[in-house]
Design an enzyme around this catalytic site. Structure first.
Site, PDB file in Angstrom:
ATOM      1  N   VAL A  66      87.790   7.642  24.723  1.00 18.17           N
ATOM      2  CA  VAL A  66      86.545   6.931  24.432  1.00 18.17           C
ATOM      3  C   VAL A  66      86.791   5.940  23.292  1.00 18.17           C
ATOM      4  O   VAL A  66      87.399   6.301  22.278  1.00 18.17           O
ATOM      5  CB  VAL A  66      85.418   7.912  24.047  1.00 18.17           C
ATOM      6  CG1 VAL A  66      84.116   7.175  23.805  1.00 18.17           C
ATOM      7  CG2 VAL A  66      85.227   8.961  25.125  1.00 18.17           C
TER       8      VAL A  66
ATOM      9  N   LYS B 195      84.096   4.710  27.948  1.00 18.63           N
ATOM     10  CA  LYS B 195      84.915   5.844  28.391  1.00 18.63           C
ATOM     11  C   LYS B 195      85.861   5.329  29.459  1.00 18.63           C
ATOM     12  O   LYS B 195      85.429   4.895  30.534  1.00 18.63           O
ATOM     13  CB  LYS B 195      84.023   6.968  28.920  1.00 18.63           C
ATOM     14  CG  LYS B 195      84.806   8.180  29.327  1.00 18.63           C
ATOM     15  CD  LYS B 195      83.938   9.418  29.475  1.00 18.63           C
ATOM     16  CE  LYS B 195      83.722  10.108  28.166  1.00 18.63           C
ATOM     17  NZ  LYS B 195      83.165  11.430  28.249  1.00 18.63           N
TER      18      LYS B 195
ATOM     19  N   GLY C  75      88.397  15.371  28.292  1.00 16.47           N
ATOM     20  CA  GLY C  75      89.049  15.739  29.531  1.00 16.47           C
ATOM     21  C   GLY C  75      88.989  14.645  30.587  1.00 16.47           C
ATOM     22  O   GLY C  75      89.809  14.605  31.503  1.00 16.47           O
ATOM     23  N   PHE C  76      88.033  13.746  30.461  1.00 17.65           N
ATOM     24  CA  PHE C  76      87.901  12.701  31.484  1.00 17.65           C
ATOM     25  C   PHE C  76      88.630  11.415  31.117  1.00 17.65           C
ATOM     26  O   PHE C  76      88.718  10.499  31.915  1.00 17.65           O
ATOM     27  CB  PHE C  76      86.422  12.367  31.714  1.00 17.65           C
ATOM     28  CG  PHE C  76      85.641  13.497  32.293  1.00 17.65           C
ATOM     29  CD1 PHE C  76      85.630  13.716  33.658  1.00 17.65           C
ATOM     30  CD2 PHE C  76      84.928  14.351  31.479  1.00 17.65           C
ATOM     31  CE1 PHE C  76      84.915  14.768  34.198  1.00 17.65           C
ATOM     32  CE2 PHE C  76      84.218  15.405  32.004  1.00 17.65           C
ATOM     33  CZ  PHE C  76      84.207  15.619  33.376  1.00 17.65           C
ATOM     34  N   GLY C  77      89.057  11.337  29.877  1.00 17.26           N
ATOM     35  CA  GLY C  77      89.749  10.121  29.445  1.00 17.26           C
ATOM     36  C   GLY C  77      89.455   9.843  27.982  1.00 17.26           C
ATOM     37  O   GLY C  77      88.885  10.681  27.284  1.00 17.26           O
TER      38      GLY C  77
ATOM     39  N   ASP D 262      79.268  21.510  31.965  1.00 22.16           N
ATOM     40  CA  ASP D 262      80.155  21.444  30.806  1.00 22.16           C
ATOM     41  C   ASP D 262      79.349  21.217  29.531  1.00 22.16           C
ATOM     42  O   ASP D 262      79.720  20.418  28.678  1.00 22.16           O
ATOM     43  CB  ASP D 262      81.182  20.317  31.022  1.00 22.16           C
ATOM     44  CG  ASP D 262      82.419  20.536  30.169  1.00 22.16           C
ATOM     45  OD1 ASP D 262      82.512  21.614  29.541  1.00 22.16           O
ATOM     46  OD2 ASP D 262      83.270  19.635  30.126  1.00 22.16           O
TER      47      ASP D 262
ATOM     48  N   LEU E  33      87.500   6.540  19.660  1.00 27.37           N
ATOM     49  CA  LEU E  33      86.591   7.538  19.088  1.00 27.37           C
ATOM     50  C   LEU E  33      87.089   8.947  19.367  1.00 27.37           C
ATOM     51  O   LEU E  33      86.801   9.882  18.635  1.00 27.37           O
ATOM     52  CB  LEU E  33      85.196   7.388  19.708  1.00 27.37           C
ATOM     53  CG  LEU E  33      84.415   6.140  19.309  1.00 27.37           C
ATOM     54  CD1 LEU E  33      83.195   5.959  20.215  1.00 27.37           C
ATOM     55  CD2 LEU E  33      83.968   6.250  17.865  1.00 27.37           C
ATOM     56  N   GLY E  34      87.819   9.095  20.433  1.00 24.65           N
ATOM     57  CA  GLY E  34      88.318  10.428  20.745  1.00 24.65           C
ATOM     58  C   GLY E  34      88.847  10.490  22.156  1.00 24.65           C
ATOM     59  O   GLY E  34      88.814   9.512  22.908  1.00 24.65           O
TER      60      GLY E  34
HETATM   61  N1  LIG Z   1      78.377   7.258  23.405  1.00 27.92           N
HETATM   62  C1  LIG Z   1      79.152   7.653  22.390  1.00 27.92           C
HETATM   63  N2  LIG Z   1      78.924   7.193  21.146  1.00 27.92           N
HETATM   64  C2  LIG Z   1      79.697   7.628  20.117  1.00 27.92           C
HETATM   65  N3  LIG Z   1      80.710   8.481  20.251  1.00 27.92           N
HETATM   66  C3  LIG Z   1      80.991   8.960  21.465  1.00 27.92           C
HETATM   67  C4  LIG Z   1      80.226   8.573  22.610  1.00 27.92           C
HETATM   68  N4  LIG Z   1      80.727   9.222  23.693  1.00 27.92           N
HETATM   69  C5  LIG Z   1      81.745   9.991  23.248  1.00 27.92           C
HETATM   70  N5  LIG Z   1      81.926   9.831  21.924  1.00 27.92           N
HETATM   71  C6  LIG Z   1      82.916  10.492  21.093  1.00 27.92           C
HETATM   72  O1  LIG Z   1      84.172  10.372  21.768  1.00 27.92           O
HETATM   73  C7  LIG Z   1      84.897  11.565  21.683  1.00 27.92           C
HETATM   74  C8  LIG Z   1      85.414  11.967  23.056  1.00 27.92           C
HETATM   75  O2  LIG Z   1      84.316  12.222  23.899  1.00 27.92           O
HETATM   76  P1  LIG Z   1      84.441  12.919  25.317  1.00 27.92           P
HETATM   77  O3  LIG Z   1      83.072  13.158  25.839  1.00 27.92           O
HETATM   78  O4  LIG Z   1      85.344  12.124  26.158  1.00 27.92           O
HETATM   79  O5  LIG Z   1      85.205  14.242  24.965  1.00 27.92           O
HETATM   80  P2  LIG Z   1      84.744  15.717  24.669  1.00 27.92           P
HETATM   81  O6  LIG Z   1      83.294  15.882  24.794  1.00 27.92           O
HETATM   82  O7  LIG Z   1      85.359  16.092  23.355  1.00 27.92           O
HETATM   83  O8  LIG Z   1      85.493  16.520  25.830  1.00 27.92           O
HETATM   84  P3  LIG Z   1      85.104  16.674  27.375  1.00 27.92           P
HETATM   85  O9  LIG Z   1      85.649  15.535  28.105  1.00 27.92           O
HETATM   86  O10 LIG Z   1      85.749  17.943  27.769  1.00 27.92           O
HETATM   87  O11 LIG Z   1      83.639  16.753  27.470  1.00 27.92           O
HETATM   88  C9  LIG Z   1      83.993  12.608  21.049  1.00 27.92           C
HETATM   89  O12 LIG Z   1      84.399  12.795  19.718  1.00 27.92           O
HETATM   90  C10 LIG Z   1      82.614  12.002  21.051  1.00 27.92           C
HETATM   91  O13 LIG Z   1      81.948  12.337  19.868  1.00 27.92           O
END
Ligand SMILES: Nc1ncnc2c1ncn2[C@@H]1O[C@H](COP(=O)(O)OP(=O)(O)OP(=O)(O)O)[C@@H](O)[C@H]1O
Length: 820
Positions: A517, A531, A513-515, A628, A509-510
């Site tokens: 998803v 995650k 910073g933590f890894g 954050d 999904l993306g």
């Molecule tokens: N529970 C979830 N359901 C659907 N999509 C998700 C979920 N959690 C994260 N994502 C998607 O996964 C991607 C990465 O999320 P993540 O929170 O790791 O990164 P971020 O918010 O872009 O950066 P950071 O780690 O700095 O907060 C994002 O595009 C987010 O929309």
């Protein structure tokens, strides 16, 4: 029939209603439970949920609809029923000398107070001879005075209902206790249950969050303690008729403060006590102190110079025996002094004395000379710690707070004194002074070491900030390992691998910073988001699991649910509920998708985010500062409800990450409060700042750090501020929004600007923000926000020295824009 007064000629019958002048409150007959139990009560007239705030005949219902509320010619306000000759209830008039020439009327005031007035024809003067505010039931309304009127002997306090459908006099009371030094106590029967404690000049000692609420935003409080009365009254700032806030003592003895949110048509609770185990009265016994880092863990420690009364029961977690002086009874010996115990709720003042005329030093001297004096502190936080409050006996019901509380100086013997560093102003014997000298030397070397360490750290901090994982963690301290319950499911790696098609690229999904998803589907068809934390957490599996257990206990409809976790050798994974609409940034910054977010949706999203943060800050067991908050960390469920993600990740991830392991998302800088970006200072107010940025982004549909107007050389905040000052803020509202909502949008912009003010203290708390969003009350004027490029500090003399510093921050944020 609807009335605005009751007079001897115009009583109120069951079915009639008496309205206050602005129609804010109504009085009439009602049935809370059994339809045939009729009571006379006052309720809010303008809100859809019938909410009774006062009941007249609470212990004596009428069994049919024959009731009448009337004033007789002698001025007695009573309730009559057909089947009884004598009144069911009468207003309690202590001294009453009615002249035949007097006339009487009863009116309901717009604060919810039913007043009975006497008008003397001969002089034409009218005076209040009785008011319902003097006899409150379970609701503490704004402008209602609690406490003792020494002239009349009237003691006003709140008493719970018997049950939700029986307003009869219940068992729990919230009242002023004047034994020793005045304090507010919540009682169950005669037994103290929770103590708000004594007044510190701006709050009750046991209610640290009050400062945020009072701080010019919601309430103003007047506390009076003189020969005529000891009382407390809350007023609502600005608009009394549109902000509905009440404190209710419920049947279980919990004091709940809630506010009516008109958009949602519901009462939203924003604080309650007792909330934590340390709040329970005297949980650590005499001379013990309660420390708490989460709801399930508390630690009792003895005050300095004390030891458990019975070591065995203490170790078996029975702290009721409390603590006694080390080595038995205290002699009023040489070398005694005071150990400073910081950030506490002050002890029960039943054995305390207050003297306003003394300063802290005089207070110490006086206490030292008096062998029975066991502790002291200042009386008034607001007046540079003026006044002297001293205890004369056991110190009971002390707890620590993480980011509030007062300092208490506890009397200790010479040996203990040597162990405690305390800024003393003298008045101690030679032995005491020697002990302090020794301590000072040790502290000096310690400070030199810390300064050296900090200097080294500072050198790398800029670099670190750009690259190092800024994970989130609780303000509270560490927890004991291995003490939490295992109630969060553990997934094995195999299950996760199957669910995510072996972490396939299609399922990704993306990357954050933590890894990374990944989307996944469990064998039961449930969709999940996994995650996979980068492989550098230094936490062991036990610590990792403990942290997940704790963070997973945070449950709120505006937080993403953690369904479980998985750890396998180096692997650390978190399993979340899957949210199909992904993150908010993919909506608000997308030309097409943002059209689907109409005003109502955006406002609901803003309110949901605010509530989620409030929960993290104030209502959850861990008190998390998110650190954050940004549009990509707000996910949307199928119905577009906002859910905050990535909360508590530092606890889970381990805070001490090295540079190499992390790659911080640069865009975050647009959301960082200045004190956080520059000095690494984070607090609930730095989250408020990020919330303010997010709110402005939602309303404008523009990113803070990407935003440039050719001429203005300013970021979004700067631009909004410029327009706001010129009264043109409506120009920045997203053009896709319906113009009829521009007033609401402007109010939100004002709340956004209040949240991003430069100084953290000026920013409202999240509870104040939730309240502002839910009502139409007048708002304070925002001061200039932080992070305005180039020209912002010129001309303000006291800021001139900051100019370079602030510009350099802006350079940081510009660099980040380019980097992204
Ligand atoms: N529970 C979830 N359901 C659907 N999509 C998700 C979920 N959690 C994260 N994502 C998607 O996964 C991607 C990465 O999320 P993540 O929170 O790791 O990164 P971020 O918010 O872009 O950066 P950071 O780690 O700095 O907060 C994002 O595009 C987010 O929309």
């Amino acid at each position: 029939l609807v009335f605005d007064t009751i007079t001897p000629n115009h009583p109120i019958k069951d079915g009639d209603v008496l309205l206050s002048g602005q129609k804010t409150f109504a009085l009439g007959f009602f049935s809370p439970g059994k339809p045939l139990n009729r009571y006379v009560g006052v309720w809010y007239n303008k809100i859809s949920e019938k909410t009774v705030v006062w009941v007249a005949n609470r212990d004596n219902p009428i069994n049919d609809t024959s009731g009448v509320l009337a004033i007789n010619s002698k001025g007695r306000l009573s309730i009559y029923a057909k089947y009884q000759n004598s009144p069911i209830w009468s207003a309690n008039l202590s001294v009453f000398t009615a002249k035949t020439s007097s006339t009487f009327i009863a009116k309901l005031l717009d604060v919810g107070n039913l007043v009975l007035m006497k008008k003397d024809d001969s002089f034409g003067q009218s005076s209040v001879i009785w008011q319902s505010f003097d006899y409150p039931t379970n609701t503490y309304l704004p402008f209602l005075k609690l406490g003792l009127n020494r002239k009349t002997g009237l003691d006003r306090f709140i008493t719970s209902w018997k049950s939700a459908d029986d307003p009869g006099t219940g068992n729990c009371t919230y009242r002023m206790n004047l034994t020793g030094y005045p304090q507010m106590i919540l009682y169950k029967g005669q037994v103290p249950f929770w103590r708000a404690g004594c007044w510190t000049g701006r709050r009750w000692t046991g209610v640290p969050t009050m400062i945020g609420m009072i701080n010019g935003f919601i309430f103003n409080v007047s506390y009076t303690n003189n020969k005529d009365e000891t009382s407390i009254m809350y007023g609502i700032n600005n608009d009394t008729n549109s902000v509905f806030s009440r404190l209710v003592i419920d049947e279980s003895g919990t004091a709940r403060r809630s506010t009516w949110q008109d958009q949602r048509k519901e009462w939203v609770e924003f604080s309650y006590v007792p909330a934590e185990r340390c709040d329970n009265y005297g949980i650590c016994g005499r001379n013990g102190k309660c420390n708490q880092s989460d709801a399930s863990q508390l630690e009792c420690v003895c005050l300095p110079g004390f030891e458990p009364h019975s070591r065995d029961s203490w170790d078996l977690r029975d702290r009721s025996g409390g603590c006694m002086r080390k080595g038995g009874a205290r002699t009023c010996g040489d070398g005694e002094g005071f150990a400073k115990v910081t950030r506490v709720k002050l002890p029960d003042t039943f054995n305390a004395r207050g003297e306003m005329g003394l300063n802290l030093r005089e207070c110490e001297e006086k206490c030292l000379k008096d062998c029975n004096c066991t502790a002291y502190t200042s009386l008034d936080e607001t007046r540079d710690g003026a006044g002297c409050l001293s205890w004369h006996g056991d110190l009971v019901d002390i707890r620590t707070f993480t980011n509030a509380g007062q300092d208490l100086y506890v009397r200790v013997d010479a040996v203990t004194l040597a162990q405690y560093a305390k800024k003393s102003n003298g008045s101690i014997s030679k032995t005491g002074k020697l002990a302090i000298l020794l301590c000072s030397v040790v502290i000096f070397f310690l400070l030199v070491f810390i300064a050296y360490w900090l200097a080294n750290r500072k050198r790398i901090s800029g670099k670190e900030r750009r690259n190092t994982k800024r994970s989130n963690f609780s303000e509270e301290g560490e927890l004991d390992d291995g003490k939490t319950d295992s109630d969060v499911p553990l997934f094995d790696l195999h299950t996760i691998a199957i669910a995510t098609a072996n972490f396939s690229a299609e399922n990704k999904l993306g990357q954050g910073g933590f890894g990374s998803v990944y989307k996944g589907m469990l064998s039961n068809g449930k969709e999940i988001a996994v995650k996979r934390l980068s492989r550098c957490s230094r936490q062991g599996s036990t610590e990792f699991r403990n942290e997940v257990q704790l963070v997973a206990k945070l449950q709120h409809k505006n937080l993403v649910r953690i369904l479980g976790c998985c750890f396998h050798e180096e692997e650390r994974m978190l399993v979340y509920e899957y949210l199909p609409n992904k993150s908010l940034d993919s909506f608000i910054f997308d030309e097409e998708k943002r059209k689907s977010l109409d005003w109502r949706r955006r406002f609901d999203i803003i309110c949901g985010i605010a509530r989620g943060i409030l929960y993290l800050h104030q209502d959850s067991i861990l008190r998390i500062i998110h650190r954050d908050l940004k549009a990509s960390n707000v996910l949307l469920d199928a119905a577009l409800n906002p859910k905050i993600s990535d909360f508590g990740l530092a606890r889970i991830f381990g805070e001490d990450q090295s540079e190499a392991c992390t790659n911080r998302v640069v865009g975050t800088y647009g959301y960082m409060a200045p004190e956080y970006a520059m000095e690494g200072l984070f607090s609930t107010k730095s989250d408020v700042y990020s919330f303010g940025v997010l709110l402005l982004e939602i309303i404008t549909g523009r990113k803070n750090i990407d935003y440039y107007e050719e001429k203005s050389e300013s970021n979004l905040l700067g631009h909004v501020w410029d327009l706001w000052k010129e009264g043109r803020a409506s120009e920045i509202v997203d053009p896709f929004l319906d113009e009829s909502f521009v007033d609401e949008a402007l109010r939100c912009i004002q709340i956004g600007l209040l949240s991003v003010q430069e100084h953290a203290n000026d920013r409202p708390t999240m509870s104040a923000i939730v309240l502002m969003l839910g009502n139409d009350s007048a708002l304070p004027s925002p001061k200039q926000p932080a992070f305005i490029l180039n020209r912002c500090w010129a001309g303000t003399g006291d800021r001139a020295s900051s100019e370079g510093v602030y510009n350099s921050i802006n350079i940081v944020s510009c660099t980040m824009v380019e980097a992204r």
